[in-house]
Design a protein around this motif. Sequence first.
Motif, PDB file in Angstrom:
ATOM      1  N   HIS A   5       0.869  -1.182   0.000  1.00 34.01           N
ATOM      2  CA  HIS A   5       0.000   0.000   0.000  1.00 34.01           C
ATOM      3  C   HIS A   5       0.906   1.233   0.000  1.00 34.01           C
ATOM      4  N   LEU A   6       0.786   2.072  -1.027  1.00 28.95           N
ATOM      5  CA  LEU A   6       1.664   3.231  -1.138  1.00 28.95           C
ATOM      6  C   LEU A   6       1.000   4.512  -0.643  1.00 28.95           C
ATOM      7  N   ARG A   7      -0.136   4.866  -1.223  1.00 27.83           N
ATOM      8  CA  ARG A   7      -0.845   6.088  -0.815  1.00 27.83           C
ATOM      9  C   ARG A   7      -2.178   6.111  -1.539  1.00 27.83           C
ATOM     10  N   ASN A   8      -3.216   6.558  -0.846  1.00 29.59           N
ATOM     11  CA  ASN A   8      -4.546   6.674  -1.424  1.00 29.59           C
ATOM     12  C   ASN A   8      -4.982   5.319  -2.002  1.00 29.59           C
ATOM     13  N   ALA A   9      -5.227   5.249  -3.325  1.00 32.57           N
ATOM     14  CA  ALA A   9      -5.595   3.978  -3.947  1.00 32.57           C
ATOM     15  C   ALA A   9      -4.414   3.334  -4.661  1.00 32.57           C
ATOM     16  N   THR A  10      -3.247   3.944  -4.556  1.00 32.58           N
ATOM     17  CA  THR A  10      -2.069   3.428  -5.257  1.00 32.58           C
ATOM     18  C   THR A  10      -1.479   2.268  -4.479  1.00 32.58           C
ATOM     19  N   MET A  11      -1.406   1.136  -5.134  1.00 31.56           N
ATOM     20  CA  MET A  11      -0.853  -0.052  -4.513  1.00 31.56           C
ATOM     21  C   MET A  11      -0.112  -0.874  -5.555  1.00 31.56           C
ATOM     22  N   VAL A  12       0.698  -1.794  -5.100  1.00 29.40           N
ATOM     23  CA  VAL A  12       1.445  -2.687  -5.984  1.00 29.40           C
ATOM     24  C   VAL A  12       1.232  -4.109  -5.492  1.00 29.40           C
ATOM     25  N   ILE A  13       0.847  -4.988  -6.420  1.00 33.76           N
ATOM     26  CA  ILE A  13       0.671  -6.401  -6.110  1.00 33.76           C
ATOM     27  C   ILE A  13       1.811  -7.173  -6.755  1.00 33.76           C
ATOM     28  N   VAL A  19       4.491  -7.908 -11.455  1.00 39.56           N
ATOM     29  CA  VAL A  19       4.309  -6.840 -10.470  1.00 39.56           C
ATOM     30  C   VAL A  19       3.294  -5.866 -11.043  1.00 39.56           C
ATOM     31  N   ILE A  20       2.142  -5.764 -10.396  1.00 41.71           N
ATOM     32  CA  ILE A  20       1.015  -4.990 -10.925  1.00 41.71           C
ATOM     33  C   ILE A  20       0.863  -3.695 -10.134  1.00 41.71           C
ATOM     34  N   LEU A  21       1.022  -2.591 -10.818  1.00 42.63           N
ATOM     35  CA  LEU A  21       0.804  -1.262 -10.241  1.00 42.63           C
ATOM     36  C   LEU A  21      -0.660  -0.888 -10.434  1.00 42.63           C
ATOM     37  N   ILE A  22      -1.292  -0.381  -9.393  1.00 43.05           N
ATOM     38  CA  ILE A  22      -2.721  -0.057  -9.452  1.00 43.05           C
ATOM     39  C   ILE A  22      -2.942   1.412  -9.137  1.00 43.05           C
ATOM     40  N   ASN A  60       9.029   1.052  -9.651  1.00 43.28           N
ATOM     41  CA  ASN A  60       9.930   0.772 -10.772  1.00 43.28           C
ATOM     42  C   ASN A  60      10.011  -0.707 -11.125  1.00 43.28           C
ATOM     43  N   LYS A  61       9.545  -1.568 -10.243  1.00 40.97           N
ATOM     44  CA  LYS A  61       9.520  -3.005 -10.524  1.00 40.97           C
ATOM     45  C   LYS A  61       8.315  -3.409 -11.377  1.00 40.97           C
ATOM     46  N   ALA A  62       7.361  -2.508 -11.543  1.00 39.78           N
ATOM     47  CA  ALA A  62       6.080  -2.852 -12.164  1.00 39.78           C
ATOM     48  C   ALA A  62       6.244  -3.384 -13.582  1.00 39.78           C
ATOM     49  N   THR A  63       5.494  -4.433 -13.883  1.00 37.32           N
ATOM     50  CA  THR A  63       5.439  -4.991 -15.230  1.00 37.32           C
ATOM     51  C   THR A  63       4.121  -4.652 -15.923  1.00 37.32           C
ATOM     52  N   HIS A  64       3.103  -4.353 -15.136  1.00 38.93           N
ATOM     53  CA  HIS A  64       1.771  -4.032 -15.656  1.00 38.93           C
ATOM     54  C   HIS A  64       1.156  -2.940 -14.783  1.00 38.93           C
ATOM     55  N   CYS A  65       0.188  -2.222 -15.354  1.00 38.41           N
ATOM     56  CA  CYS A  65      -0.533  -1.196 -14.586  1.00 38.41           C
ATOM     57  C   CYS A  65      -2.026  -1.344 -14.818  1.00 38.41           C
ATOM     58  N   LEU A  66      -2.755  -1.425 -13.736  1.00 41.35           N
ATOM     59  CA  LEU A  66      -4.204  -1.569 -13.761  1.00 41.35           C
ATOM     60  C   LEU A  66      -4.833  -0.240 -13.355  1.00 41.35           C
ATOM     61  N   LYS A  77      -0.493  13.334 -13.458  1.00 40.53           N
ATOM     62  CA  LYS A  77       0.400  13.634 -14.578  1.00 40.53           C
ATOM     63  C   LYS A  77       1.762  12.968 -14.412  1.00 40.53           C
ATOM     64  N   VAL A  78       2.267  12.946 -13.195  1.00 36.46           N
ATOM     65  CA  VAL A  78       3.558  12.285 -12.950  1.00 36.46           C
ATOM     66  C   VAL A  78       3.458  10.802 -13.295  1.00 36.46           C
ATOM     67  N   ALA A  79       2.357  10.172 -12.919  1.00 34.62           N
ATOM     68  CA  ALA A  79       2.155   8.760 -13.238  1.00 34.62           C
ATOM     69  C   ALA A  79       2.049   8.554 -14.740  1.00 34.62           C
ATOM     70  N   GLU A  80       1.329   9.440 -15.422  1.00 32.84           N
ATOM     71  CA  GLU A  80       1.225   9.327 -16.882  1.00 32.84           C
ATOM     72  C   GLU A  80       2.602   9.388 -17.531  1.00 32.84           C
ATOM     73  N   ASP A  81       3.424  10.318 -17.093  1.00 36.51           N
ATOM     74  CA  ASP A  81       4.784  10.429 -17.636  1.00 36.51           C
ATOM     75  C   ASP A  81       5.569   9.151 -17.381  1.00 36.51           C
ATOM     76  N   PHE A  82       5.461   8.626 -16.174  1.00 34.13           N
ATOM     77  CA  PHE A  82       6.156   7.384 -15.819  1.00 34.13           C
ATOM     78  C   PHE A  82       5.695   6.235 -16.717  1.00 34.13           C
ATOM     79  N   LEU A  83       4.395   6.111 -16.889  1.00 35.93           N
ATOM     80  CA  LEU A  83       3.845   5.012 -17.689  1.00 35.93           C
ATOM     81  C   LEU A  83       4.259   5.131 -19.161  1.00 35.93           C
ATOM     82  N   ARG A  84       4.272   6.371 -19.668  1.00 35.16           N
ATOM     83  CA  ARG A  84       4.696   6.590 -21.062  1.00 35.16           C
ATOM     84  C   ARG A  84       6.170   6.264 -21.250  1.00 35.16           C
TER      85      ARG A  84
END
Length: 256
Positions: A5-13, A19-22, A60-66, A77-84
Motif C-alpha cells: 500500500h503506497l498512498r490513497n488507492a495506489t498499490m502494488v501487487i 508486479v502490478i501497479l494499481i 519501478n519493478k512494475a510490469t503491468h498497470c491496472l 500527470k507524474v504517473a502518466e509520464d512514468f507510464l509513457r
Amino acid sequence: MRIHHLRNATMVIETNDKVILIDPMLGKKGTAGPSFTLFRFKPRRNPIVDLPNNAMEIVNKATHCLITHLHPDHLDKVAEDFLRENKLAIICSSKDEKELKKRGLNVLQVIDYWKKSDFLGGTIEGIPAMHGYGFVAKPMGNVMGFYIELPNEKSIYLSSDTIYTDDVDKVLKQYQPEISVLACGTAQLDIFKPLLMTMNDILKFVRNSPSKVIANHLQAVNHCPTTRAQLQSELIKNKLEDKVFIPEDGQVIEID
C-alpha cells in the motif's frame, strides 16, 4: 502474494514474476491538483501527503498497470509520464481505452463489465462501480472494479471508488473473494451526497465480505474526512476489527 500500500488507492501487487501497479498517483505532495473542496473540508492541494520514501523503488519493478478510472487521485500527470516513458502495459476499462491511448499510454488489454478475460495466467473481470450516491454519480463518470484470480494466489476484489450497490453485493456473496480492497475515505465534495461509501455501508461491506478487507483511500486527499483511527474505532464498536487491515502508507501486506 505481497501487497504494497503506497498512498490513497495506489498499490502494488507482487505475484510470481509479475508486479502490478494499481491506480498510480505518483506526484509529490500538493502537485496532483487543486483542492477538491473549498468549504466542507479544509482546502488543500492534493495529494495532502508525500509518497513513502521507498515508493518509487517498488513502482519501478512494475510490469503491468491496472487503472480503475481517470480521476487525478488515481492517475496523475507524474504517473502518466512514468507510464509513457517506461511503456508499461496498461489494463483498463473498455470505456477508458480511447482516452488513455490519446494520452500516449500503452494500452495492452481492455476489460468489459461482467466479462472474464485471460490475465497473467489467470483471469480478470470488470465489476461495475458507482462513484457516488444519487445525482453526483453521473458526472463522476465511469469506474470499474476488478475481480482477479491468479494461479496459486487468493482471489482479490478491487472494488475501486464505489458506493454499496447490488453489483458489489453480488461479488461479495457469489464470487466470495478471499481478499477485498475497499475505498474507505467517505469522500464528499462541497455539494451533493458522498462519492464513496458512508460508514454504515463500509460496515455492511465488511460484514458481507467472506474474508479479509484491506482499507485504502484514507488520509491522502483533502475531500476524504475519514481517518484510520476513526475507521478503526467504528470497526471495534461493531466487533469487525479482525476482518479489516488498515495499512499505513508504505506498509507491506503478506498474503499466504
